[in-house]
Design a protein around this motif. Sequence first.
Motif, short mmCIF file in Angstrom:
data_model
loop_
_atom_site.label_atom_id
_atom_site.label_comp_id
_atom_site.label_asym_id
_atom_site.label_seq_id
_atom_site.Cartn_x
_atom_site.Cartn_y
_atom_site.Cartn_z
N ARG A 267 0.84 -1.19 0.00
CA ARG A 267 0.00 0.00 0.00
C ARG A 267 0.88 1.25 0.00
NH1 ARG A 267 -4.62 0.36 4.43
NH2 ARG A 267 -5.30 -1.44 3.21
N LEU A 268 0.67 2.09 -0.99
CA LEU A 268 1.40 3.35 -1.12
C LEU A 268 0.43 4.51 -0.92
CD1 LEU A 268 3.12 1.19 -2.72
CD2 LEU A 268 3.93 3.10 -4.12
N HIS A 269 0.81 5.45 -0.10
CA HIS A 269 0.03 6.66 0.10
C HIS A 269 0.69 7.78 -0.72
CE1 HIS A 269 -2.26 5.14 3.69
NE2 HIS A 269 -1.22 4.32 3.70
N LEU A 270 -0.01 8.27 -1.72
CA LEU A 270 0.48 9.39 -2.53
C LEU A 270 0.04 10.67 -1.85
CD1 LEU A 270 -0.47 8.06 -6.09
CD2 LEU A 270 1.52 7.49 -4.67
N LEU A 271 0.99 11.47 -1.42
CA LEU A 271 0.70 12.64 -0.61
C LEU A 271 0.70 13.91 -1.46
CD1 LEU A 271 3.05 11.73 2.38
CD2 LEU A 271 0.66 11.07 2.03
N VAL B 177 15.21 9.68 13.22
CA VAL B 177 14.78 9.16 11.92
C VAL B 177 16.02 8.85 11.10
CG1 VAL B 177 13.50 9.64 9.81
CG2 VAL B 177 12.67 10.56 11.99
N ASP B 178 16.02 7.70 10.42
CA ASP B 178 17.12 7.36 9.53
C ASP B 178 16.91 8.05 8.18
OD1 ASP B 178 18.35 5.68 11.37
OD2 ASP B 178 17.19 3.93 10.72
N PHE B 179 17.89 8.82 7.76
CA PHE B 179 17.84 9.52 6.47
C PHE B 179 18.81 8.86 5.50
CE2 PHE B 179 15.96 12.68 9.18
CZ PHE B 179 15.10 13.40 8.37
N THR B 180 18.31 8.54 4.31
CA THR B 180 19.15 7.93 3.28
C THR B 180 19.00 8.72 1.99
OG1 THR B 180 18.94 5.71 4.22
CG2 THR B 180 19.58 5.87 1.91
N LEU C 140 5.41 16.41 7.48
CA LEU C 140 5.18 15.03 7.07
C LEU C 140 5.77 14.04 8.08
CD1 LEU C 140 5.82 15.23 3.22
CD2 LEU C 140 3.62 15.07 4.40
N ILE C 141 6.93 14.36 8.63
CA ILE C 141 7.54 13.49 9.63
C ILE C 141 6.68 13.44 10.88
CG2 ILE C 141 9.51 13.26 11.19
CD1 ILE C 141 11.28 14.31 8.92
N LYS C 142 6.19 14.58 11.31
CA LYS C 142 5.35 14.61 12.51
C LYS C 142 4.02 13.89 12.28
CE LYS C 142 7.20 18.88 14.51
NZ LYS C 142 6.93 20.30 14.86
N LYS C 143 3.50 13.98 11.08
CA LYS C 143 2.20 13.37 10.78
C LYS C 143 2.29 11.86 10.61
CE LYS C 143 -1.67 13.62 7.51
NZ LYS C 143 -2.22 14.33 6.32
N HIS C 144 3.30 11.39 9.89
CA HIS C 144 3.37 9.97 9.54
C HIS C 144 4.34 9.18 10.41
CE1 HIS C 144 0.89 10.51 5.95
NE2 HIS C 144 1.55 11.62 5.73
N MET C 145 5.19 9.86 11.16
CA MET C 145 6.14 9.21 12.08
C MET C 145 6.91 8.08 11.40
SD MET C 145 6.01 10.99 14.78
CE MET C 145 6.93 9.95 15.91
N PRO C 146 7.60 8.36 10.31
CA PRO C 146 8.35 7.30 9.61
C PRO C 146 9.58 6.87 10.40
CG PRO C 146 8.89 9.43 8.67
CD PRO C 146 7.79 9.68 9.67
N ASN C 147 9.97 5.63 10.20
CA ASN C 147 11.24 5.17 10.74
C ASN C 147 12.41 5.67 9.90
OD1 ASN C 147 10.01 3.70 12.81
ND2 ASN C 147 9.83 1.86 11.53
N GLN C 148 12.12 5.86 8.61
CA GLN C 148 13.18 6.34 7.73
C GLN C 148 12.62 7.26 6.66
OE1 GLN C 148 15.18 3.38 5.32
NE2 GLN C 148 13.37 2.07 5.23
N VAL C 149 13.47 8.15 6.19
CA VAL C 149 13.16 9.04 5.07
C VAL C 149 14.17 8.74 3.97
CG1 VAL C 149 13.06 11.42 4.24
CG2 VAL C 149 12.16 10.85 6.50
N ILE C 150 13.68 8.40 2.80
CA ILE C 150 14.56 8.11 1.66
C ILE C 150 14.41 9.23 0.64
CG2 ILE C 150 15.09 6.50 -0.20
CD1 ILE C 150 13.99 4.27 1.57
N LEU D 109 5.71 10.24 -1.00
CA LEU D 109 5.05 8.95 -0.97
C LEU D 109 5.35 8.29 0.38
CD1 LEU D 109 5.33 6.32 -3.84
CD2 LEU D 109 5.81 5.68 -1.49
N PHE D 110 4.33 7.73 1.00
CA PHE D 110 4.53 7.01 2.26
C PHE D 110 4.27 5.53 2.03
CE2 PHE D 110 3.11 5.60 6.57
CZ PHE D 110 4.33 5.78 7.21
N LEU D 111 5.29 4.73 2.28
CA LEU D 111 5.22 3.29 2.12
C LEU D 111 4.84 2.70 3.48
CD1 LEU D 111 5.61 0.98 0.12
CD2 LEU D 111 8.07 1.05 0.65
N GLU D 112 3.57 2.34 3.60
CA GLU D 112 2.97 2.08 4.90
C GLU D 112 3.63 0.94 5.67
OE1 GLU D 112 -1.29 0.36 6.14
OE2 GLU D 112 -1.38 2.35 5.23
N SER D 113 3.77 -0.24 5.06
CA SER D 113 4.24 -1.40 5.81
C SER D 113 5.69 -1.27 6.24
CB SER D 113 4.05 -2.67 4.98
OG SER D 113 4.82 -2.63 3.80
#
Length: 206
Positions: A9-13, A98-101, A61-71, A18-22
């Motif tokens: 599942r991809l969320h197009l923002l 957050v891990d940034f790549t 976006l980081i605050k809203k989606h709380m990602p483990n990583q940003v690519i 793009l947020f890759l949910e899983s």
Amino acid sequence: MEINIANERLHLLPERALFLESFKTLILSDLHLGKAGHFRKHGIPISKKIHNTDLAILEMLIKKHMPNQVILLGDLFHSHENNEWNDFLRFLAVYDFVDFTLVEGNHDILSDYPSALSVIPYLEIGPFSLTHIKEDSTKYNLSGHIHPGVSVKGRGRQSITLPCFYFSNGYGILPAFGQFTGIKKIRPKKKDVVYGIADNQVIELT
């Protein structure tokens, strides 16, 4: 807008990411930070506030989606180091949890990067291969680079070009995240799917 590709599942923002949910992963491309400073160096008075806006959107976006990583799919910084690079270093320090790549792009020519930013030429995550420029892969390829846009026509021969997400057989291309970037019109093929961005919405166009 939620879509399914390769059983993920991809969320197009509408913020052009793009947020890759899983995988709890936020993916974006082509910030071109420092481009305003590059123009100022050549006598064109462009305010750095436009890049501050980009970082503010990324922060939201980081605050809203709380990602483990940003690519970041390439072209993080437009040219040689300038004061706007220091703004990004401060941003990394704030979000050190957050891990940034950075997947290197053609504009990523800095000789030194902070330890908080992993810099690699290519990345695979789940069923996806991530590059700056589209590449053939056994996995579904996600890239940026071309700043895709699509023309939408209205009444009276009026038209507007919108930034867009572009998905074809085996690959997808993200819009440029940076506000101070151009747009290249694409010509979708019959089975391609395009999602335009307008009025803070993602809209399926084909």
